[in-house]
Design a protein around this motif. Structure first.
Motif, PDB file in Angstrom:
ATOM      1  N   LEU A  59       6.212   2.247   4.951  1.00  0.00           N
ATOM      2  CA  LEU A  59       5.282   2.832   3.982  1.00  0.00           C
ATOM      3  C   LEU A  59       5.680   4.261   3.638  1.00  0.00           C
ATOM      4  O   LEU A  59       5.596   4.681   2.477  1.00  0.00           O
ATOM      5  N   LEU A 101      -4.069   5.639   6.470  1.00  0.00           N
ATOM      6  CA  LEU A 101      -3.916   4.184   6.544  1.00  0.00           C
ATOM      7  C   LEU A 101      -4.986   3.550   7.430  1.00  0.00           C
ATOM      8  O   LEU A 101      -5.245   4.005   8.540  1.00  0.00           O
ATOM      9  N   THR A 157      -5.868  -0.352   8.911  1.00  0.00           N
ATOM     10  CA  THR A 157      -5.288  -1.697   9.045  1.00  0.00           C
ATOM     11  C   THR A 157      -6.300  -2.724   9.545  1.00  0.00           C
ATOM     12  O   THR A 157      -5.976  -3.899   9.650  1.00  0.00           O
ATOM     13  N   ARG A 208      -6.044  -8.098   1.302  1.00  0.00           N
ATOM     14  CA  ARG A 208      -4.909  -7.711   2.138  1.00  0.00           C
ATOM     15  C   ARG A 208      -4.438  -6.295   1.828  1.00  0.00           C
ATOM     16  O   ARG A 208      -3.653  -5.719   2.564  1.00  0.00           O
ATOM     17  N   GLU A 209      -4.936  -5.735   0.745  1.00  0.00           N
ATOM     18  CA  GLU A 209      -4.627  -4.353   0.370  1.00  0.00           C
ATOM     19  C   GLU A 209      -5.771  -3.847  -0.475  1.00  0.00           C
ATOM     20  O   GLU A 209      -6.309  -4.562  -1.322  1.00  0.00           O
ATOM     21  N   ILE A 232      -4.140  -1.687   4.351  1.00  0.00           N
ATOM     22  CA  ILE A 232      -3.108  -2.716   4.264  1.00  0.00           C
ATOM     23  C   ILE A 232      -3.191  -3.547   5.533  1.00  0.00           C
ATOM     24  O   ILE A 232      -3.207  -3.001   6.644  1.00  0.00           O
ATOM     25  N   GLN A 242      -2.712  -5.456   8.803  1.00  0.00           N
ATOM     26  CA  GLN A 242      -1.746  -5.221   9.870  1.00  0.00           C
ATOM     27  C   GLN A 242      -0.715  -6.332   9.950  1.00  0.00           C
ATOM     28  O   GLN A 242       0.461  -6.082  10.285  1.00  0.00           O
ATOM     29  N   ILE A 262       0.680  -7.864   7.545  1.00  0.00           N
ATOM     30  CA  ILE A 262       1.720  -7.569   6.555  1.00  0.00           C
ATOM     31  C   ILE A 262       2.703  -6.551   7.106  1.00  0.00           C
ATOM     32  O   ILE A 262       3.922  -6.715   7.003  1.00  0.00           O
ATOM     33  N   LEU A 263       2.180  -5.505   7.707  1.00  0.00           N
ATOM     34  CA  LEU A 263       3.048  -4.462   8.256  1.00  0.00           C
ATOM     35  C   LEU A 263       3.907  -4.997   9.394  1.00  0.00           C
ATOM     36  O   LEU A 263       5.084  -4.636   9.521  1.00  0.00           O
ATOM     37  N   ASP A 318       4.840  -9.971   0.861  1.00  0.00           N
ATOM     38  CA  ASP A 318       4.314  -8.911   1.728  1.00  0.00           C
ATOM     39  C   ASP A 318       4.801  -7.543   1.262  1.00  0.00           C
ATOM     40  O   ASP A 318       4.048  -6.565   1.265  1.00  0.00           O
ATOM     41  N   ALA A 357       2.395  -4.341   0.054  1.00  0.00           N
ATOM     42  CA  ALA A 357       2.497  -3.017   0.673  1.00  0.00           C
ATOM     43  C   ALA A 357       2.873  -1.959  -0.367  1.00  0.00           C
ATOM     44  O   ALA A 357       2.305  -0.859  -0.392  1.00  0.00           O
TER      45      ALA A 357
END
Length: 215
Positions: free
Chosen positions: A3, A26, A28, A46-47, A64, A66, A68-69, A88, A92
Motif C-alpha cells: 500500500l 488503515l 482491516t 472489501r474496500e 481494506i 485483511q 486481500i492484504l 485483489d 487495494a
C-alpha cells in the motif's frame, strides 16, 4: 508494504505529494469499519473510504479487507501481476487512489464528489496496471487489459440504484478516456506528453473531466 509503494507511485505519477502515510489510517477489521461508517446495510465490503467532516476538520480512515492484504503479500503484483492476484490488486489500488485523491484535494480546500473519486480510481487502475504489465513483459495482457477492466464487468446486485448509476457512469467515462489515452499515446508512460496529460486530468474538477472526455 504494498500500500505504501502504491501510494508513493501514484503521488510521483501525478506530482501530488501527500504528507500522511496510508498505513497510519488503515483499518482491516470489517466490524470496526462498519461501525465507523455507521453502516447498517449488512453489505459486505472489501474496500471503503471512511470520512467524517466537522468543525472544519476531516476525519479519514481507509478500510481494506485483511484477506486481500494477506493474498497480495503472498503473491506480490509488483513482481508479477496475473489473473490470480489482479482483482485483489485492483481493490487495494482503489483504496489508495481514494485516500490520495481526497487528501490532496483537501489540502487545497477543494470539494470532491463520489463520482469524481470513482472515475479517478478507474483511471488510476488502468494506468498503474498497464504500466506494471508492460514492465513485466506481459505485452499481450497490456493490449487486452482495457476490455478486461471496463467491458468484462458486473455490478453488485445489492447496490442501490444511486450507487449503481454512479459506478456505471465512472466505468463509462473512464473506459472512454483510457481508450483515448491508448490511441493517442501508444507508448504511454515512456512519453512525457502522456504524463503531462494525466497530471492535467488529475487536477480537473468533475465537470471539466467529463467535458474533456466527451469532447
Amino acid at each position: 508494504m504494498l500500500l505504501t509503494r502504491l501510494q508513493h507511485q501514484l503521488s510521483a505519477l501525478y506530482e501530488t505529494p501527500v504528507e500522511h502515510c496510508i498505513m497510519d489510517f488503515l483499518v482491516t477489521d470489517a466490524r470496526l469499519a462498519a461501525s465507523l461508517a455507521a453502516d447498517t446495510s449488512g453489505q459486505k465490503k472489501r474496500e471503503q473510504l471512511l470520512l467524517r467532516q466537522s468543525d472544519g476538520c476531516l476525519d479519514i480512515s481507509i478500510y481494506i479487507d485483511q484477506d486481500i492484504l494477506n493474498a497480495l503479500a503472498d503473491e506480490d503484483p509488483c513482481e508479477r501481476l496475473t489473473a490470480n492476484n489482479l482483482n485483489d490488486f485492483l481493490i487495494a489500488l482503489e483504496g489508495v487512489s481514494h485516500f490520495n485523491y481526497v487528501l490532496w484535494n483537501a489540502v487545497y480546500e477543494k470539494s470532491v464528489t463520489q463520482l469524481e473519486l470513482e472515475l479517478q480510481a478507474e483511471v488510476d487502475k488502468f494506468v498503474t496496471a498497464t504500466t506494471l504489465l508492460f514492465n513485466q513483459g506481459a505485452y499481450g495482457a497490456v493490449e487486452s487489459f482495457h476490455e478486461a477492466l471496463f467491458m468484462n464487468v458486473s455490478f453488485d446486485n445489492e447496490l442501490n440504484k444511486q450507487d449503481e448509476a454512479r459506478y456505471r457512469a465512472a466505468n463509462h467515462y473512464a473506459a472512454k478516456y483510457c481508450d483515448g489515452l491508448s490511441r493517442r499515446f501508444p507508448r504511454q508512460h515512456r512519453e512525457p506528453s502522456f504524463i503531462n496529460e494525466l497530471r492535467r486530468f488529475y487536477r480537473m474538477p468533475q465537470n471539466e473531466k467529463i467535458r474533456m472526455i466527451e469532447s
